[in-house]
Write a protein that holds these residues in place. Structure first.
Motif, PDB file in Angstrom:
ATOM      1  N   VAL A  34      -4.403  -5.908  -4.322  1.00 58.76           N
ATOM      2  CA  VAL A  34      -5.250  -4.750  -4.627  1.00 58.76           C
ATOM      3  C   VAL A  34      -4.577  -3.458  -4.192  1.00 58.76           C
ATOM      4  CG1 VAL A  34      -7.454  -3.627  -4.112  1.00 58.76           C
ATOM      5  CG2 VAL A  34      -7.372  -6.090  -4.535  1.00 58.76           C
ATOM      6  N   ARG A  35      -3.996  -3.445  -2.989  1.00 59.01           N
ATOM      7  CA  ARG A  35      -3.359  -2.227  -2.494  1.00 59.01           C
ATOM      8  C   ARG A  35      -2.168  -1.827  -3.347  1.00 59.01           C
ATOM      9  NH1 ARG A  35      -7.179   0.140   0.593  1.00 59.01           N
ATOM     10  NH2 ARG A  35      -8.000  -1.326   2.110  1.00 59.01           N
TER      11      ARG A  35
ATOM     12  N   TRP B 109       9.593   1.416  -2.774  1.00 60.65           N
ATOM     13  CA  TRP B 109      10.337   2.277  -3.699  1.00 60.65           C
ATOM     14  C   TRP B 109       9.336   3.054  -4.550  1.00 60.65           C
ATOM     15  CZ3 TRP B 109      15.834   1.461  -5.510  1.00 60.65           C
ATOM     16  CH2 TRP B 109      16.587   0.766  -4.553  1.00 60.65           C
ATOM     17  N   GLN B 110       9.862   3.972  -5.386  1.00 69.53           N
ATOM     18  CA  GLN B 110       9.013   4.722  -6.292  1.00 69.53           C
ATOM     19  C   GLN B 110       9.792   5.098  -7.543  1.00 69.53           C
ATOM     20  OE1 GLN B 110       7.874   8.320  -4.294  1.00 69.53           O
ATOM     21  NE2 GLN B 110       9.971   8.939  -3.856  1.00 69.53           N
TER      22      GLN B 110
ATOM     23  N   GLY C  86       5.688   0.200 -11.538  1.00 75.35           N
ATOM     24  CA  GLY C  86       5.146   0.988 -10.441  1.00 75.35           C
ATOM     25  C   GLY C  86       4.558   0.124  -9.343  1.00 75.35           C
ATOM     26  N   VAL C  87       3.878  -0.957  -9.718  1.00 77.66           N
ATOM     27  CA  VAL C  87       3.308  -1.873  -8.732  1.00 77.66           C
ATOM     28  C   VAL C  87       4.412  -2.542  -7.931  1.00 77.66           C
ATOM     29  CG1 VAL C  87       1.957  -3.986  -8.424  1.00 77.66           C
ATOM     30  CG2 VAL C  87       1.235  -2.276 -10.107  1.00 77.66           C
ATOM     31  N   LEU C  88       5.447  -3.022  -8.620  1.00 76.76           N
ATOM     32  CA  LEU C  88       6.542  -3.708  -7.940  1.00 76.76           C
ATOM     33  C   LEU C  88       7.293  -2.769  -6.994  1.00 76.76           C
ATOM     34  CD1 LEU C  88       7.927  -5.850 -10.903  1.00 76.76           C
ATOM     35  CD2 LEU C  88       6.906  -6.726  -8.799  1.00 76.76           C
TER      36      LEU C  88
ATOM     37  N   GLU D 100      -2.052   3.690  -3.423  1.00 76.34           N
ATOM     38  CA  GLU D 100      -2.380   4.895  -2.664  1.00 76.34           C
ATOM     39  C   GLU D 100      -1.304   5.127  -1.607  1.00 76.34           C
ATOM     40  OE1 GLU D 100      -4.771   6.936  -3.125  1.00 76.34           O
ATOM     41  OE2 GLU D 100      -6.092   5.874  -4.529  1.00 76.34           O
ATOM     42  N   PRO D 101      -0.777   6.341  -1.488  1.00 77.74           N
ATOM     43  CA  PRO D 101       0.298   6.606  -0.517  1.00 77.74           C
ATOM     44  C   PRO D 101      -0.057   6.187   0.910  1.00 77.74           C
ATOM     45  CG  PRO D 101       0.062   8.454  -2.017  1.00 77.74           C
ATOM     46  CD  PRO D 101      -1.083   7.537  -2.307  1.00 77.74           C
ATOM     47  N   GLY D 102      -1.303   6.383   1.324  1.00 78.55           N
ATOM     48  CA  GLY D 102      -1.689   6.059   2.682  1.00 78.55           C
ATOM     49  C   GLY D 102      -1.764   4.577   2.979  1.00 78.55           C
TER      50      GLY D 102
END
Length: 330
Positions: free
Chosen positions: A249-250, A309-310, A301-303, A255-257
């Protein structure tokens, strides 16, 4: 504790009977010394005194009216995993425990006991008081019961410590076969806490225990040591920062935090292997990043999020275009 130390490799543990119900403001030092005297024992240099966090909390006024659910949010830094009504959380002390370590047993009906505000500080106060009143140089542990990942049942561990070496490092030493020890580091404070709990029991009203036989772990007078906080892994250093469901889920929310518990950025080869395994896409190194071809941008993006990474913000937003990803900078 007046009898001499036993033979090498032996421990002596006494958990005295006769300790009354502890209330706010009670003198734990006096309660311990009275109970030891009643049992014919006196403290000696090198002893380790273990006291349950519950009686420390009661003496310090950390009892609240209500249920665990009423106070859980205030004691929680973040939720690690939740299954039904059971919440495993990282609490305000950094400890990862069920219900933040809030205890509803051995307390008045309708009340719960929170952890001490500063367990290491509580241990230091008790150590100093014992030194002043007895002259003995002892170590002090504040203990609590916790479950273990991958194991059923619970055991006691140290959440506060003063004057005790909490962790022994054998890295760089050799065993009797000549093998070099790399990561061997016994959490001796937790081992002492477990030994103390065996003598205390759970329902016998024995909140104190004295362990003799490891004077080598007791620090000199005036040196309280690093405390039990040394045993807490920092965010991102644990391989299991989230439960299995929560990690999915995260990563999807991204979310960056929420990213710190996933750990430091993975090496490029690890991320490339994950991308290939999940999507079949090919990658190539580009400086400090990776160029990925033929992959859904959201899935990528999820991986990348889960691996620290981003996606490079300068890349075009075509869903199946070539995409460059780079390590996050924390």
């Amino acid at each position: 504790m007046t009898e001499p130390d036993g033979p090498g490799g032996a421990l002596t543990v006494l958990a005295p009977d006769g300790v009354p119900e502890v209330r706010k403001g009670d003198d734990l030092t006096a309660l311990l010394l009275t109970a030891l005297d009643r049992n014919g024992w006196t403290l000696a240099d090198g002893d380790v005194v273990a006291v349950t966090s519950k009686v420390v909390s009661k003496a310090e006024g950390q009892v609240r009216e209500g249920t665990r659910d009423d106070v859980l949010a205030d004691e929680t830094r973040r939720v690690v995993a939740r299954r039904g009504r059971t919440a495993i959380v990282r609490n305000r002390l950094g400890l990862t425990m069920a219900a933040a370590g809030i205890d509803a047993s051995n307390v008045d009906a309708g009340c719960v006991v929170l952890h001490p505000l500063d367990p290491d500080g509580s241990a230091r106060v008790l150590r100093a008081a014992l030194r002043e009143r007895t002259g003995a140089n002892v170590g002090v542990l504040v203990t609590d019961t916790a479950g273990r990942a991958w194991r059923d049942g619970q055991t006691d561990l140290a959440i506060g410590a003063a004057g005790v070496q909490v962790l022994q490092s054998f890295a760089g030493r050799e065993d009797s076969y000549g093998n070099s020890l790399v990561v061997t580091a016994p959490a001796v404070a937790d081992e002492l806490a477990g030994a103390a709990e065996l003598a205390q029991g759970k329902l016998a009203a024995r909140p104190f225990a004295v362990v003799r036989g490891r004077a080598d772990l007791v620090l000199p007078p005036g040196d309280d040591g690093a405390g039990a906080g040394l045993l807490i892994r920092g965010e991102g250093q644990d391989f299991f920062g989230y439960g299995a469901r929560e990690a999915v889920v995260r990563a999807l929310k991204a979310e960056p935090g929420d990213q710190a518990p996933f750990g430091a950025p993975a090496v490029a080869e690890e991320l490339a292997a994950a991308i290939a395994e999940v999507t079949g896409a090919t990658t190539e190194r580009v400086g400090d990043g990776l160029r990925v071809r033929g992959v859904d941008r959201r899935l990528l993006g999820v991986l990348t999020y889960a691996h620290g990474w981003q996606i490079d913000a300068a890349d075009p937003h075509d869903e199946r275009d070539t995409v460059t990803v780079r390590p996050q900078v924390f």
